[in-house]
Design a protein around this motif. Structure first.
Motif: not given
Length: 64
Positions: A13, A20, A36-37, A39-41, A43-44
């Protein structure tokens, strides 16, 4: 979930956040989106691990 998994997700993250920010500073839209992607991965994955852990805790509560 192990401490190692939590640490890996947090490193991923933070790495995404750095990517980013670099994209912001260099005005590179692709790098910004990749960060951003990333980080999202991360977090998921963390949310998925938390759900699994909550399921295990609930299962253990019913066993007692």
């Amino acid at each position: 979930m192990s401490f190692t998994d939590k640490a890996k997700n947090k490193v991923e993250e933070l790495s995404g956040a750095a990517r980013e920010r670099m994209g912001d500073m260099t005005d590179n839209e692709r790098m910004r989106a990749e960060g951003a992607s990333q980080q999202s991965d991360a977090r998921a994955r963390q949310v998925g691990e938390n759900v699994k852990e909550a399921g295990r805790n609930a299962k253990d509560a019913f066993r007692k």
